[in-house]
Design a protein around this motif. Structure first.
Motif, PDB file in Angstrom:
ATOM      1  N   LYS A 125       0.821  -1.214   0.000  1.00 46.46           N
ATOM      2  CA  LYS A 125       0.000   0.000   0.000  1.00 46.46           C
ATOM      3  C   LYS A 125       0.855   1.263   0.000  1.00 46.46           C
ATOM      4  O   LYS A 125       1.893   1.335   0.646  1.00 46.46           O
ATOM      5  N   SER A 126       0.364   2.258  -0.711  1.00 42.75           N
ATOM      6  CA  SER A 126       1.005   3.560  -0.752  1.00 42.75           C
ATOM      7  C   SER A 126      -0.061   4.649  -0.758  1.00 42.75           C
ATOM      8  O   SER A 126      -1.122   4.490  -1.353  1.00 42.75           O
ATOM      9  N   ASN A 133       3.054  -4.711  -6.148  1.00 40.86           N
ATOM     10  CA  ASN A 133       3.808  -5.780  -5.508  1.00 40.86           C
ATOM     11  C   ASN A 133       5.240  -5.323  -5.246  1.00 40.86           C
ATOM     12  O   ASN A 133       5.822  -4.564  -6.031  1.00 40.86           O
ATOM     13  N   VAL A 134       5.800  -5.812  -4.155  1.00 39.10           N
ATOM     14  CA  VAL A 134       7.206  -5.563  -3.830  1.00 39.10           C
ATOM     15  C   VAL A 134       7.823  -6.902  -3.436  1.00 39.10           C
ATOM     16  O   VAL A 134       7.267  -7.626  -2.606  1.00 39.10           O
ATOM     17  N   GLU A 135       8.949  -7.226  -4.027  1.00 39.89           N
ATOM     18  CA  GLU A 135       9.668  -8.443  -3.666  1.00 39.89           C
ATOM     19  C   GLU A 135      10.969  -8.078  -2.963  1.00 39.89           C
ATOM     20  O   GLU A 135      11.631  -7.102  -3.323  1.00 39.89           O
ATOM     21  N   VAL A 136      11.316  -8.878  -1.967  1.00 36.78           N
ATOM     22  CA  VAL A 136      12.551  -8.680  -1.208  1.00 36.78           C
ATOM     23  C   VAL A 136      13.353  -9.973  -1.251  1.00 36.78           C
ATOM     24  O   VAL A 136      12.843 -11.038  -0.889  1.00 36.78           O
ATOM     25  N   PHE A 137      14.587  -9.884  -1.700  1.00 41.14           N
ATOM     26  CA  PHE A 137      15.475 -11.042  -1.719  1.00 41.14           C
ATOM     27  C   PHE A 137      16.422 -10.982  -0.529  1.00 41.14           C
ATOM     28  O   PHE A 137      17.149 -10.002  -0.335  1.00 41.14           O
ATOM     29  N   ILE A 194      20.819  -7.232   0.696  1.00 40.11           N
ATOM     30  CA  ILE A 194      19.490  -7.672   0.317  1.00 40.11           C
ATOM     31  C   ILE A 194      19.043  -6.821  -0.870  1.00 40.11           C
ATOM     32  O   ILE A 194      19.589  -5.743  -1.120  1.00 40.11           O
ATOM     33  N   VAL A 195      18.070  -7.329  -1.610  1.00 38.19           N
ATOM     34  CA  VAL A 195      17.574  -6.629  -2.794  1.00 38.19           C
ATOM     35  C   VAL A 195      16.082  -6.387  -2.641  1.00 38.19           C
ATOM     36  O   VAL A 195      15.320  -7.303  -2.308  1.00 38.19           O
ATOM     37  N   VAL A 196      15.663  -5.150  -2.879  1.00 39.24           N
ATOM     38  CA  VAL A 196      14.251  -4.760  -2.789  1.00 39.24           C
ATOM     39  C   VAL A 196      13.791  -4.375  -4.181  1.00 39.24           C
ATOM     40  O   VAL A 196      14.380  -3.484  -4.808  1.00 39.24           O
ATOM     41  N   ALA A 197      12.747  -5.037  -4.675  1.00 40.54           N
ATOM     42  CA  ALA A 197      12.349  -4.867  -6.072  1.00 40.54           C
ATOM     43  C   ALA A 197      10.858  -4.553  -6.195  1.00 40.54           C
ATOM     44  O   ALA A 197      10.035  -5.461  -6.337  1.00 40.54           O
ATOM     45  N   PRO A 198      10.484  -3.272  -6.144  1.00 41.47           N
ATOM     46  CA  PRO A 198       9.088  -2.912  -6.397  1.00 41.47           C
ATOM     47  C   PRO A 198       8.739  -3.132  -7.864  1.00 41.47           C
ATOM     48  O   PRO A 198       9.528  -2.800  -8.755  1.00 41.47           O
ATOM     49  N   LYS A 237      10.111   7.561   1.272  1.00 39.77           N
ATOM     50  CA  LYS A 237       9.322   7.882   2.462  1.00 39.77           C
ATOM     51  C   LYS A 237       8.363   6.780   2.902  1.00 39.77           C
ATOM     52  O   LYS A 237       7.865   6.823   4.033  1.00 39.77           O
ATOM     53  N   GLU A 238       8.111   5.808   2.041  1.00 39.19           N
ATOM     54  CA  GLU A 238       7.201   4.719   2.424  1.00 39.19           C
ATOM     55  C   GLU A 238       7.906   3.365   2.383  1.00 39.19           C
ATOM     56  O   GLU A 238       7.907   2.636   3.383  1.00 39.19           O
TER      57      GLU A 238
END
Length: 304
Positions: free
Chosen positions: A43-44, A51-55, A110-114, A163-164
């Motif tokens: 949510k934003s 979707n957001v993925e985190v590796f 770690i990798v954050v992939a929106p 910011k989010e």
């Protein structure tokens, strides 16, 4: 050891495997034993939810005394998973990070992939600068005719990241919050928004990976390049990576990139130290090409 020699030394050590399919709020293991966590419909209040993925790499330790670095990557559906990638070939970043960490080539990361939202991808990734080129009647009409919106949303997209999404990642995972440990990377329009991000938020992002950067945008691409002398971050504290191929869309990029390289030099960046531009003969504009060289910008930004 010079950067190019360092990169070459590790090329043979990178192994790629395929990641498995994702699902809502599930932890997915890769063959390298890292894991991808999916946050479905994150949510934003600023931009459209996505979707957001985190590796989390193999051996990730929430209680480790040394926090992990963080790499933010755009177009998240293409980063880890071939089944969601546009071309059914992903970047293989999860396997790349695991492999490079295993041999001690890069920092713990770690990798954050929106994900992008497809319909708004262009207007979220095109830098909203300079204002006089991106916010006028002609530009608004072109945006509406081609992308279904009257204004660019890149400022809003970056505000979402900073910011989010970033506060959520900082709170949830064992990561450093320092700019020198936080990186951003993408391809094509994702390359543009990565450069815009490090320029607009130099206190948040310490390095940017701009892969196959899509410079030739009618009306506003040249205008954005013209802003770089005054907007690029301090070369004393930041690193920037550029590359391009020679086939399909990438065949257009070299003259633009040469202009940008001149700006980088004039700004005080030193090639192969805090900035690199690479040309890949025969490489086209596709996830297949980006998968084949993802380790290079990752090494440049994250090398120990």
């Amino acid at each position: 050891m010079k950067l190019i020699s360092f990169i070459t030394a590790f090329l043979s050590c990178v192994f790629f495997t395929k990641s498995i399919a994702q699902s809502n709020h599930k932890t997915l293991k890769t063959k390298q034993k890292g894991k991808v966590i999916m946050y479905k419909d994150f949510k934003s209040e600023i931009v459209q939810s996505r979707n957001v993925e985190v590796f989390l790499p193999a051996g990730y330790d929430q209680n480790d005394s040394t926090p992990y670095h963080v790499l933010y990557m755009h177009d998240g559906q293409n980063v880890f998973n071939p089944s969601t990638s546009y071309t059914k070939i992903d970047w293989g970043v999860d396997e790349t990070i695991d492999s490079l960490m295993r041999i001690g080539a890069i920092e713990k990361t770690i990798v954050v992939a929106p994900w992008n939202t497809f319909k708004t991808r262009f207007i979220e990734y095109m830098p909203a600068q300079p204002k006089e080129a991106t916010d006028n009647d002609q530009a608004r009409k072109a945006l509406m005719d081609n992308f279904g919106g009257e204004k660019l949303l890149s400022d809003e997209y970056l505000e979402f990241l900073v910011k989010e999404l970033k506060p959520f990642i900082d709170k949830t995972y064992n990561v450093s919050t320092k700019a020198e440990d936080t990186f951003i990377m993408g391809s094509s329009m994702g390359g543009l928004i990565s450069l815009y991000a490090i320029s607009k938020y130099p206190d948040v992002f310490g390095a940017a990976g701009c892969v196959s950067t899509h410079w030739p945008i009618p009306m506003i691409g040249d205008a954005y390049i013209a802003t770089l002398p005054s907007t690029l971050p301090d070369p004393k504290t930041h690193k920037i990576y550029f590359d391009y191929g020679t086939e399909t869309l990438d065949a257009q990029y070299e003259p633009y990139q040469m202009r940008v390289d001149k700006i980088m030099t004039d700004k005080g960046y030193v090639k192969n130290e805090n900035w690199i531009t690479q040309k890949f003969e025969g490489a086209d504009h596709s996830e297949k090409s980006w998968n084949a060289r993802a380790h290079i910008p990752i090494l440049f930004m994250l090398a120990k």
